[in-house]
Design a protein around this motif. Sequence first.
Motif, mmCIF file in Angstrom:
data_model
loop_
_atom_site.group_PDB
_atom_site.id
_atom_site.type_symbol
_atom_site.label_atom_id
_atom_site.label_comp_id
_atom_site.label_asym_id
_atom_site.label_seq_id
_atom_site.Cartn_x
_atom_site.Cartn_y
_atom_site.Cartn_z
ATOM 1 N N ARG A 96 0.842 -1.183 0.000
ATOM 2 C CA ARG A 96 0.000 0.000 0.000
ATOM 3 C C ARG A 96 0.887 1.246 0.000
ATOM 4 O O ARG A 96 1.935 1.290 0.649
ATOM 5 N N ASP A 97 0.444 2.274 -0.743
ATOM 6 C CA ASP A 97 1.110 3.582 -0.771
ATOM 7 C C ASP A 97 2.607 3.450 -1.060
ATOM 8 O O ASP A 97 3.452 3.819 -0.239
ATOM 9 N N ALA A 98 2.916 2.947 -2.251
ATOM 10 C CA ALA A 98 4.310 2.760 -2.645
ATOM 11 C C ALA A 98 4.601 3.532 -3.921
ATOM 12 O O ALA A 98 3.746 3.664 -4.800
ATOM 13 N N SER A 99 5.810 4.039 -4.010
ATOM 14 C CA SER A 99 6.282 4.712 -5.214
ATOM 15 C C SER A 99 7.733 4.311 -5.423
ATOM 16 O O SER A 99 8.535 4.355 -4.480
ATOM 17 N N LEU A 100 8.072 3.901 -6.645
ATOM 18 C CA LEU A 100 9.444 3.474 -6.888
ATOM 19 C C LEU A 100 9.824 3.739 -8.336
ATOM 20 O O LEU A 100 8.972 3.877 -9.220
ATOM 21 N N THR A 101 11.123 3.813 -8.565
ATOM 22 C CA THR A 101 11.684 3.943 -9.898
ATOM 23 C C THR A 101 12.456 2.666 -10.205
ATOM 24 O O THR A 101 13.373 2.300 -9.456
ATOM 25 N N LEU A 102 12.068 1.994 -11.279
ATOM 26 C CA LEU A 102 12.649 0.698 -11.637
ATOM 27 C C LEU A 102 13.548 0.865 -12.857
ATOM 28 O O LEU A 102 13.124 1.397 -13.887
ATOM 29 N N PHE A 103 14.793 0.388 -12.726
ATOM 30 C CA PHE A 103 15.748 0.383 -13.832
ATOM 31 C C PHE A 103 15.906 -1.051 -14.318
ATOM 32 O O PHE A 103 16.119 -1.965 -13.507
ATOM 33 N N THR A 104 15.815 -1.257 -15.634
ATOM 34 C CA THR A 104 15.858 -2.600 -16.198
ATOM 35 C C THR A 104 16.784 -2.638 -17.402
ATOM 36 O O THR A 104 16.778 -1.728 -18.243
ATOM 37 N N VAL A 105 17.559 -3.724 -17.498
ATOM 38 C CA VAL A 105 18.338 -4.048 -18.686
ATOM 39 C C VAL A 105 18.061 -5.501 -19.031
ATOM 40 O O VAL A 105 18.174 -6.377 -18.153
ATOM 41 N N VAL A 106 17.656 -5.762 -20.280
ATOM 42 C CA VAL A 106 17.404 -7.144 -20.695
ATOM 43 C C VAL A 106 18.057 -7.404 -22.050
ATOM 44 O O VAL A 106 18.183 -6.509 -22.886
ATOM 45 N N LEU A 107 18.462 -8.643 -22.228
ATOM 46 C CA LEU A 107 18.940 -9.131 -23.517
ATOM 47 C C LEU A 107 17.972 -10.215 -23.970
ATOM 48 O O LEU A 107 17.867 -11.266 -23.332
ATOM 49 N N ASP A 108 17.240 -9.952 -25.041
ATOM 50 C CA ASP A 108 16.291 -10.916 -25.604
ATOM 51 C C ASP A 108 16.898 -11.573 -26.831
ATOM 52 O O ASP A 108 17.606 -10.926 -27.623
ATOM 53 N N PHE A 109 16.588 -12.837 -27.021
ATOM 54 C CA PHE A 109 17.103 -13.546 -28.186
ATOM 55 C C PHE A 109 16.169 -14.676 -28.573
ATOM 56 O O PHE A 109 15.377 -15.172 -27.754
ATOM 57 N N VAL A 110 16.224 -15.053 -29.822
ATOM 58 C CA VAL A 110 15.515 -16.214 -30.337
ATOM 59 C C VAL A 110 16.505 -17.054 -31.144
ATOM 60 O O VAL A 110 17.488 -16.534 -31.670
ATOM 61 N N PHE A 111 16.246 -18.336 -31.233
ATOM 62 C CA PHE A 111 17.166 -19.218 -31.964
ATOM 63 C C PHE A 111 16.403 -20.411 -32.549
ATOM 64 O O PHE A 111 15.252 -20.624 -32.213
#
Length: 405
Positions: free
Chosen positions: A390-405
């Motif tokens: 309840r009553d939360a505020s946040l800043t989320l930093f994300t780095v992802v590497l996506d791949f298909v094969f």
Amino acid sequence: MTSTRLLIALLAIGASSVALADDPATEPLWHFGGFGTLGAGYHSQEDVVYRRDLEQAGGIEGDKLGFRLDTRIGLQASANFNPRWSTTIQAVSRLNSEGNWAPMLSWGLVRYAPTDWLELRAGRLGADIYLEGDSRHVGYAYTAARPPTEVYGVVTQDRFDGADLTLRTPIGDGLGSVKVYGGQSRGDFYLYGQRVTQDDATTVGATIEWANDTLTLKAAWADIHARGDRSLVELRDALASVPLAQAQLRASQIQTSHHITFAGLSARYENGPWSLQGILARETFSQFPRYSGWGSSVVAGYRIGAWKPYLTWGRISFEPDDSALTLPAPAAALQVVYDRVVNRLTMNQRTFGAGVRYDFATDYALKVQIEKINASSSSILITPSGLPVRDASLTLFTVVLDFVF
């Protein structure tokens, strides 16, 4: 039916289908492939765990670099037995409702297409409620690091063992289709520190879709019906024992059968470097005290060579019906339990994000994303012990590497 038994049955059906077909039998042509995401994320909000859907028993904890949220691996095998019969099998390993990485069978189906306009499938299938219904776990298929949580993260019983039927026909300069499906629900969720699953639930649904080279429009409806949910029986019995008319009324409203219903309109526009996708969904949950609300999201991007900067926005408002109840002082402990149950799934959350996707090589995409999440109440954000935030505020930093094969 367990995943192993289902897989064996599918292979047996697929093999026998060759003998049943009118066309001469040929050796099946098998294709093997897969997909994956390596992800890392960070936020600084203490005592808050950010997760991408209600199914995950964990995610990114405050002040800790987390790798569990988006990371996953999937393997897929498909075979064409002849022009009409084929089979597809897909397994995905991701953080699940038990907090581990046990592979799940996301697809395991046999497909029969007697004509260009008719298709029938049977086996383990996905509930077709999103534009990317067949690629929900394939991060490479999305512009952003992950689909907006406020819509895609709420309905987690999105697999079923059953069948679907699709009819297709040209309409104007595009292709229209109608799909109906149904079967036994699969999937669960994690809340209040425990895994919740309902093996007796059934799923039915229908979609209408039209698409051409630049525009896709889709209307979807699905209903999950659980019949033996006894999670609130103890509360019902406790309320029934209170000598108060209002308590008796609330007790009578608690049932062991309930429905989760989803109805959504979505659209995708892609023209040159521009892409825009949006969805508006109405969701209801008939279990006491009955919840209803709206979820919506927008993802917009503009490609510049191998780079694609984008913006994301998501919003969910999911509220219980009026169920006011004031118990007498001797039942103070029961009052606390009742108030918690009434608000256990309340959600008011919004997210605004920005990022960039870099397709640096064929079948590889690197994404860097920052999001601002504000929630007056949320069941997607949880405490380390699994309770809603309840009553939360946040800043989320994300780095992802996506791949298909």
